[in-house]
Design a protein around this motif. Sequence first.
Motif, PDB file in Angstrom:
ATOM      1  N   THR A 137       0.851  -1.187   0.000  1.00  0.00           N
ATOM      2  CA  THR A 137       0.000   0.000   0.000  1.00  0.00           C
ATOM      3  C   THR A 137       0.890   1.240   0.000  1.00  0.00           C
ATOM      4  O   THR A 137       2.011   1.214   0.513  1.00  0.00           O
ATOM      5  CB  THR A 137      -0.950   0.051   1.214  1.00  0.00           C
ATOM      6  OG1 THR A 137      -0.178   0.008   2.413  1.00  0.00           O
ATOM      7  CG2 THR A 137      -1.938  -1.104   1.191  1.00  0.00           C
ATOM      8  N   THR A 139       0.520   5.682   0.405  1.00  0.00           N
ATOM      9  CA  THR A 139      -0.357   6.790   0.795  1.00  0.00           C
ATOM     10  C   THR A 139       0.104   8.047   0.084  1.00  0.00           C
ATOM     11  O   THR A 139       1.297   8.363   0.067  1.00  0.00           O
ATOM     12  CB  THR A 139      -0.336   6.996   2.322  1.00  0.00           C
ATOM     13  OG1 THR A 139      -0.736   5.777   2.946  1.00  0.00           O
ATOM     14  CG2 THR A 139      -1.268   8.120   2.743  1.00  0.00           C
ATOM     15  N   THR A 144      -5.157   6.278   0.563  1.00  0.00           N
ATOM     16  CA  THR A 144      -4.332   5.074   0.570  1.00  0.00           C
ATOM     17  C   THR A 144      -4.684   4.230  -0.644  1.00  0.00           C
ATOM     18  O   THR A 144      -5.860   4.021  -0.938  1.00  0.00           O
ATOM     19  CB  THR A 144      -4.549   4.270   1.871  1.00  0.00           C
ATOM     20  OG1 THR A 144      -4.200   5.096   2.984  1.00  0.00           O
ATOM     21  CG2 THR A 144      -3.693   3.011   1.899  1.00  0.00           C
ATOM     22  N   TYR A 145      -3.649   3.765  -1.327  1.00  0.00           N
ATOM     23  CA  TYR A 145      -3.820   2.963  -2.533  1.00  0.00           C
ATOM     24  C   TYR A 145      -3.225   1.573  -2.340  1.00  0.00           C
ATOM     25  O   TYR A 145      -2.167   1.433  -1.715  1.00  0.00           O
ATOM     26  CB  TYR A 145      -3.087   3.604  -3.726  1.00  0.00           C
ATOM     27  CG  TYR A 145      -3.677   4.892  -4.198  1.00  0.00           C
ATOM     28  CD1 TYR A 145      -4.571   4.924  -5.258  1.00  0.00           C
ATOM     29  CD2 TYR A 145      -3.341   6.099  -3.594  1.00  0.00           C
ATOM     30  CE1 TYR A 145      -5.110   6.118  -5.710  1.00  0.00           C
ATOM     31  CE2 TYR A 145      -3.884   7.295  -4.030  1.00  0.00           C
ATOM     32  CZ  TYR A 145      -4.764   7.301  -5.087  1.00  0.00           C
ATOM     33  OH  TYR A 145      -5.304   8.477  -5.523  1.00  0.00           O
ATOM     34  N   PHE A 146      -3.895   0.569  -2.887  1.00  0.00           N
ATOM     35  CA  PHE A 146      -3.293  -0.737  -3.055  1.00  0.00           C
ATOM     36  C   PHE A 146      -2.389  -0.609  -4.272  1.00  0.00           C
ATOM     37  O   PHE A 146      -2.797  -0.069  -5.297  1.00  0.00           O
ATOM     38  CB  PHE A 146      -4.366  -1.813  -3.302  1.00  0.00           C
ATOM     39  CG  PHE A 146      -3.782  -3.128  -3.721  1.00  0.00           C
ATOM     40  CD1 PHE A 146      -3.250  -3.984  -2.773  1.00  0.00           C
ATOM     41  CD2 PHE A 146      -3.726  -3.490  -5.055  1.00  0.00           C
ATOM     42  CE1 PHE A 146      -2.676  -5.189  -3.155  1.00  0.00           C
ATOM     43  CE2 PHE A 146      -3.166  -4.688  -5.450  1.00  0.00           C
ATOM     44  CZ  PHE A 146      -2.639  -5.543  -4.496  1.00  0.00           C
ATOM     45  N   GLN A 147      -1.148  -1.080  -4.164  1.00  0.00           N
ATOM     46  CA  GLN A 147      -0.203  -0.975  -5.270  1.00  0.00           C
ATOM     47  C   GLN A 147       0.283  -2.366  -5.666  1.00  0.00           C
ATOM     48  O   GLN A 147       0.665  -3.158  -4.812  1.00  0.00           O
ATOM     49  CB  GLN A 147       0.992  -0.111  -4.880  1.00  0.00           C
ATOM     50  CG  GLN A 147       1.986   0.093  -6.009  1.00  0.00           C
ATOM     51  CD  GLN A 147       3.205   0.868  -5.558  1.00  0.00           C
ATOM     52  OE1 GLN A 147       4.015   0.357  -4.793  1.00  0.00           O
ATOM     53  NE2 GLN A 147       3.320   2.107  -6.019  1.00  0.00           N
ATOM     54  N   GLU A 186      -2.214   1.202  -9.303  1.00  0.00           N
ATOM     55  CA  GLU A 186      -2.632   1.677  -7.979  1.00  0.00           C
ATOM     56  C   GLU A 186      -4.153   1.856  -7.947  1.00  0.00           C
ATOM     57  O   GLU A 186      -4.725   2.500  -8.819  1.00  0.00           O
ATOM     58  CB  GLU A 186      -1.924   2.984  -7.631  1.00  0.00           C
ATOM     59  CG  GLU A 186      -0.431   2.776  -7.480  1.00  0.00           C
ATOM     60  CD  GLU A 186       0.359   4.078  -7.318  1.00  0.00           C
ATOM     61  OE1 GLU A 186       1.471   3.997  -6.779  1.00  0.00           O
ATOM     62  OE2 GLU A 186      -0.119   5.140  -7.739  1.00  0.00           O
ATOM     63  N   MET A 189      -8.033   2.473  -1.838  1.00  0.00           N
ATOM     64  CA  MET A 189      -8.574   1.502  -0.873  1.00  0.00           C
ATOM     65  C   MET A 189      -9.868   1.978  -0.224  1.00  0.00           C
ATOM     66  O   MET A 189     -10.646   1.172   0.230  1.00  0.00           O
ATOM     67  CB  MET A 189      -7.537   1.238   0.232  1.00  0.00           C
ATOM     68  CG  MET A 189      -6.249   0.647  -0.274  1.00  0.00           C
ATOM     69  SD  MET A 189      -6.427  -1.050  -0.817  1.00  0.00           S
ATOM     70  CE  MET A 189      -6.660  -1.888   0.731  1.00  0.00           C
TER      71      MET A 189
END
Length: 191
Positions: A137, A139, A144-147, A186, A189
């Motif tokens: 993840t 930020t 917040t992103y799942f990567q 990305e 979340m």
Amino acid sequence: MRRINAVALVVTLLLLPIPFPLLAGEQTGIPPETVANYLHAVIEADRTFYTIHVVERMQNGGGAAAAENWRAQKNTLPLPAQFLMESSALSAMTGTPVRYRLISLWPINPLNGPRSAAEKAGLESLLTHPEQVVTGTVTQGNETYFQAIYADRAVSQSCVGCHNTHPQSAKKDFKLNAAMGGLVIEIPMGR
């Protein structure tokens, strides 16, 4: 006849989704890993098709060549990396919060280098294990992103030739099918 109907009813009931109450903290919907894998499959297929069946075919047939300055130079095509970058920008214009981009330890364009120590470590991992996906993840601001980072392979000899001969390329010994960098996807979340 009744037995067949009863069996059909049982099979039908077994196939129906049954809602269960979610436990605290459980996420609903498709997991971000699955979404990233779906997106990767489409992006990779589109870019591979463009590279092999448009760029390489045009160059080998004496047609338009791909060039970095394709916007300014008449009768040229975007490079495959530019094709991906442009499609990502067009996708962002639709309002989708999903982002994707190419990164490399040896970027020709300095903007395509890793943006963090985690991305650099992910690329290093993909060099030895290109079949794996590096996830985590990130930020940015308060989002917040799942990567997910997937190996970006040299799918044609034109990829290898261009990168190995480009004056700004820091690596001059790429091979066909080798990992040249990574494709970063990305997904937010909190949505």
